[in-house]
Write a protein that holds these residues in place. Structure first.
Motif, PDB file in Angstrom:
ATOM      1  N   GLY A  93      62.278  31.262  -8.511  1.00  0.00           N
ATOM      2  CA  GLY A  93      63.108  30.061  -8.482  1.00  0.00           C
ATOM      3  C   GLY A  93      63.667  29.767  -7.108  1.00  0.00           C
ATOM      4  O   GLY A  93      63.698  28.609  -6.672  1.00  0.00           O
ATOM      5  N   LEU A  94      64.114  30.794  -6.407  1.00  0.00           N
ATOM      6  CA  LEU A  94      64.607  30.596  -5.044  1.00  0.00           C
ATOM      7  C   LEU A  94      63.483  30.108  -4.127  1.00  0.00           C
ATOM      8  O   LEU A  94      63.717  29.257  -3.262  1.00  0.00           O
ATOM      9  CB  LEU A  94      65.198  31.898  -4.510  1.00  0.00           C
ATOM     10  N   ALA A  95      62.280  30.639  -4.302  1.00  0.00           N
ATOM     11  CA  ALA A  95      61.149  30.170  -3.505  1.00  0.00           C
ATOM     12  C   ALA A  95      60.852  28.707  -3.799  1.00  0.00           C
ATOM     13  O   ALA A  95      60.509  27.931  -2.898  1.00  0.00           O
ATOM     14  CB  ALA A  95      59.926  31.041  -3.783  1.00  0.00           C
ATOM     15  N   ALA A  96      60.977  28.312  -5.077  1.00  0.00           N
ATOM     16  CA  ALA A  96      60.766  26.910  -5.423  1.00  0.00           C
ATOM     17  C   ALA A  96      61.838  26.022  -4.784  1.00  0.00           C
ATOM     18  O   ALA A  96      61.553  24.893  -4.355  1.00  0.00           O
ATOM     19  CB  ALA A  96      60.769  26.741  -6.938  1.00  0.00           C
ATOM     20  N   CYS A  97      63.072  26.510  -4.711  1.00  0.00           N
ATOM     21  CA  CYS A  97      64.129  25.754  -4.034  1.00  0.00           C
ATOM     22  C   CYS A  97      63.792  25.562  -2.561  1.00  0.00           C
ATOM     23  O   CYS A  97      64.066  24.503  -1.978  1.00  0.00           O
ATOM     24  CB  CYS A  97      65.469  26.465  -4.181  1.00  0.00           C
ATOM     25  N   ARG A  98      63.190  26.577  -1.937  1.00  0.00           N
ATOM     26  CA  ARG A  98      62.745  26.418  -0.551  1.00  0.00           C
ATOM     27  C   ARG A  98      61.660  25.358  -0.450  1.00  0.00           C
ATOM     28  O   ARG A  98      61.557  24.637   0.544  1.00  0.00           O
ATOM     29  CB  ARG A  98      62.244  27.757  -0.002  1.00  0.00           C
ATOM     30  N   GLY A  99      60.817  25.258  -1.500  1.00  0.00           N
ATOM     31  CA  GLY A  99      59.820  24.186  -1.525  1.00  0.00           C
ATOM     32  C   GLY A  99      60.470  22.815  -1.591  1.00  0.00           C
ATOM     33  O   GLY A  99      60.029  21.869  -0.919  1.00  0.00           O
ATOM     34  N   PHE A 100      61.522  22.681  -2.400  1.00  0.00           N
ATOM     35  CA  PHE A 100      62.286  21.430  -2.406  1.00  0.00           C
ATOM     36  C   PHE A 100      62.869  21.151  -1.020  1.00  0.00           C
ATOM     37  O   PHE A 100      62.959  19.997  -0.595  1.00  0.00           O
ATOM     38  CB  PHE A 100      63.421  21.505  -3.433  1.00  0.00           C
ATOM     39  N   GLY A 101      63.279  22.222  -0.323  1.00  0.00           N
ATOM     40  CA  GLY A 101      63.821  22.039   1.022  1.00  0.00           C
ATOM     41  C   GLY A 101      62.816  21.450   1.985  1.00  0.00           C
ATOM     42  O   GLY A 101      63.165  20.648   2.851  1.00  0.00           O
ATOM     43  N   VAL A 102      61.539  21.839   1.835  1.00  0.00           N
ATOM     44  CA  VAL A 102      60.496  21.245   2.686  1.00  0.00           C
ATOM     45  C   VAL A 102      60.429  19.735   2.465  1.00  0.00           C
ATOM     46  O   VAL A 102      60.336  18.942   3.415  1.00  0.00           O
ATOM     47  CB  VAL A 102      59.137  21.900   2.385  1.00  0.00           C
ATOM     48  N   LEU A 103      60.486  19.324   1.203  1.00  0.00           N
ATOM     49  CA  LEU A 103      60.471  17.896   0.891  1.00  0.00           C
ATOM     50  C   LEU A 103      61.694  17.187   1.450  1.00  0.00           C
ATOM     51  O   LEU A 103      61.586  16.086   2.010  1.00  0.00           O
ATOM     52  CB  LEU A 103      60.402  17.715  -0.634  1.00  0.00           C
ATOM     53  N   LEU A 242      72.395  23.396   5.591  1.00  0.00           N
ATOM     54  CA  LEU A 242      71.937  24.234   4.492  1.00  0.00           C
ATOM     55  C   LEU A 242      70.428  24.437   4.454  1.00  0.00           C
ATOM     56  O   LEU A 242      69.958  25.454   3.922  1.00  0.00           O
ATOM     57  CB  LEU A 242      72.399  23.632   3.149  1.00  0.00           C
ATOM     58  N   LEU A 243      69.667  23.499   4.982  1.00  0.00           N
ATOM     59  CA  LEU A 243      68.209  23.590   4.878  1.00  0.00           C
ATOM     60  C   LEU A 243      67.540  24.016   6.176  1.00  0.00           C
ATOM     61  O   LEU A 243      66.324  24.197   6.204  1.00  0.00           O
ATOM     62  CB  LEU A 243      67.619  22.245   4.422  1.00  0.00           C
ATOM     63  N   GLY A 244      68.299  24.151   7.248  1.00  0.00           N
ATOM     64  CA  GLY A 244      67.721  24.569   8.514  1.00  0.00           C
ATOM     65  C   GLY A 244      67.837  26.061   8.711  1.00  0.00           C
ATOM     66  O   GLY A 244      68.374  26.796   7.869  1.00  0.00           O
ATOM     67  N   PRO A 245      67.312  26.555   9.808  1.00  0.00           N
ATOM     68  CA  PRO A 245      67.440  27.986  10.100  1.00  0.00           C
ATOM     69  C   PRO A 245      68.885  28.352  10.359  1.00  0.00           C
ATOM     70  O   PRO A 245      69.695  27.523  10.780  1.00  0.00           O
ATOM     71  CB  PRO A 245      66.570  28.174  11.354  1.00  0.00           C
ATOM     72  N   SER A 246      69.219  29.593  10.126  1.00  0.00           N
ATOM     73  CA  SER A 246      70.582  30.051  10.373  1.00  0.00           C
ATOM     74  C   SER A 246      70.871  30.062  11.863  1.00  0.00           C
ATOM     75  O   SER A 246      69.953  30.071  12.696  1.00  0.00           O
ATOM     76  CB  SER A 246      70.782  31.447   9.791  1.00  0.00           C
ATOM     77  N   ALA A 247      72.147  30.075  12.206  1.00  0.00           N
ATOM     78  CA  ALA A 247      72.526  30.093  13.623  1.00  0.00           C
ATOM     79  C   ALA A 247      71.997  31.352  14.308  1.00  0.00           C
ATOM     80  O   ALA A 247      71.558  31.320  15.455  1.00  0.00           O
ATOM     81  CB  ALA A 247      74.043  30.011  13.751  1.00  0.00           C
TER      82      ALA A 247
END
Length: 459
Positions: A93-103, A242-247
């Protein structure tokens, strides 16, 4: 690290404004687009306003899908955590959320012109499924994507309602004089009902009321783009935060890039030193050894010729020594180590082809590495002045502001210098960036040129 700078960024009393300008026309050299209408009036006609509205309209269905998926996934995973199935299900599920982040990043890039870098991909140490599951669950980026899916839904509902309300009411009121005839023809009433009860009803049907309604609609249409723009600014923060790389990840990437620049620069300097030694002092010393050998052979047969050859060799020794001094000065000048930037920069200025005024206002010395970078930065900038600027005078100012060392080199030459890729100033910019420094170029055509460098103090 630095903001915009003009050609004068200090008050010559020790206080300064962080900035830099330099020999090169960057964005400051771009010609601004002229508009006949003020921004408040042209906003409804700009493509940006309609892109932002489209972003808001698409946010509702996409955020609804993300929210439903996130809630369902976390609920089912939490319920199954007592079994082994819940953990891999949560990771998927977390991986799928990362997929939503790509969109979402693609949508922000296309409609909001917000370019957010891709976060680091999740990779397990051993490459197996269990290692991947552990990496996903330990990744802060994955949990930030889940948080985005949960937080963005209520905000998307709010922005959708506000944006659609303002735009629809504004356009409807603005065009009301064009379609108010629909009411008496099809509804049997005089116009749009503004108020009504059992005894009295008020309709918008007179010419004055039609004009007033259209005027109110015009105000709403003019205001709506700015309201939407303010709303999507929150979306920009959410996507980038929230969707970019961490600092930390971004900093690691930056340091890796800077390390590559430092390695390349060091290798280039070593090649330059080797070339200077091979083509200069080494070749001269080889010729000197040969001349002395010939003089030794002639010493008994022709003492006068031998003396002349020794005299010539003596001159060659002086030239070789001077070349070695110049080479040593290029590596690290002794005057910089012994007496600091003030004396070292004055020595550089004395060798410049144009008169140079040097002013150093420092109450202490920075770190040796920073001091050396400052020295070579000013040296290269003054070489540019001598070779390319066609100037009649130049100034060098050095001062400290807070924890930054500021350098500013100004000349009254022809201007038009550039820090574009491939130029010497571009290489200088990379060198400064490797130590968290900044270089800004302000060089309009016709001059003057001002280059300001900013370095960390690290004293």
């Amino acid at each position: 690290m630095a903001t915009a700078y003009g050609p004068d960024t200090r008050d010559h009393k020790g206080s300064g404004t962080r900035g830099h300008t330099g020999q090169g026309a960057g964005p400051q050299g771009q010609v601004p687009v002229k508009h006949f209408l003020p921004a408040a009036l042209r906003a409804p006609l700009e493509a940006r306003s309609w892109r932002e509205l489209l972003y808001v309209l698409l946010s509702l269905p996409l955020s609804t899908a993300m929210f439903v998926f996130a809630i369902t996934m976390t609920s089912v995973s939490a319920g199954l955590l007592i079994t082994f199935i819940g953990i891999p299900l949560l990771a998927v599920g977390l991986a799928a959320c990362r997929g939503f982040g790509v969109l979402e990043r693609a949508r922000a890039r296309g409609l909001l012109k917000l370019d957010v870098a891709e976060p680091v991909r999740v990779r397990g140490k051993s490459g197996g499924p269990m290692s991947w599951i552990g990496a996903v669950l330990k990744s802060g980026v994955s949990w930030r994507h889940l948080l985005y899916a949960l937080l963005h839904f209520p905000w998307a509902v709010f922005t959708f309602c506000v944006s659609v309300t303002f735009w629809s009411y504004g356009l409807a009121a603005l065009t009301y004089p064009l379609w108010h005839w629909v009411f008496p023809v099809f509804a049997g009433i005089n116009g749009l009902q503004l108020y009504g009860d059992r005894t009295h009803a008020e309709y918008l049907d007179s010419p004055v009321e039609l004009a007033a309604t259209s005027a109110v609609g015009l105000v709403l249409v003019l205001v709506s783009p700015w309201i939407v723009r303010g709303l999507v600014s929150v979306d920009r923060l959410m996507v980038s935060g929230l969707l970019g790389p961490s600092a930390l990840s971004a900093r690691v990437t930056e340091l890796e890039s800077d390390r590559g620049v430092v390695v390349d620069t060091a290798a280039a300097d070593l090649r330059r030193i080797e070339r200077d030694l091979h083509d200069g002092a080494q070749a001269r010393l080889v010729a000197l050894a040969m001349d002395l050998g010939l003089a030794k052979e002639k010493l008994t047969d022709d003492p006068e010729a031998a003396a002349r050859m020794v005299d010539e060799a003596h001159g060659e020794v002086k030239v070789a020594l001077q070349e070695l001094r110049d080479l040593a000065r290029g590596i690290h000048p002794a005057v910089l180590t012994d007496r600091g930037l003030d004396a070292a920069l004055s020595a550089i200025a004395s060798r410049c082809t144009v008169p140079v005024t040097v002013e150093v206002d420092l109450d202490a010395r920075p770190a040796q590495a920073i001091e050396g970078i400052a020295y070579f930065t000013v040296s290269e900038l003054l070489q540019n002045v001598s070779k390319h600027a066609r100037a009649t005078r130049a100034t060098v100012d050095v001062w400290r502001t807070s924890d930054r060392l500021m350098l500013q080199v100004t000349d009254n030459g022809r201007g038009g210098a550039s820090a574009a890729a491939g130029s010497g100033l571009a290489g200088l910019t990379e060198r400064l960036d490797a130590v968290d420094g900044v270089l800004v170029v302000h060089s309009p055509a016709g001059g003057p040129t001002t280059v300001t460098a900013e370095l960390p103090w690290r004293g």
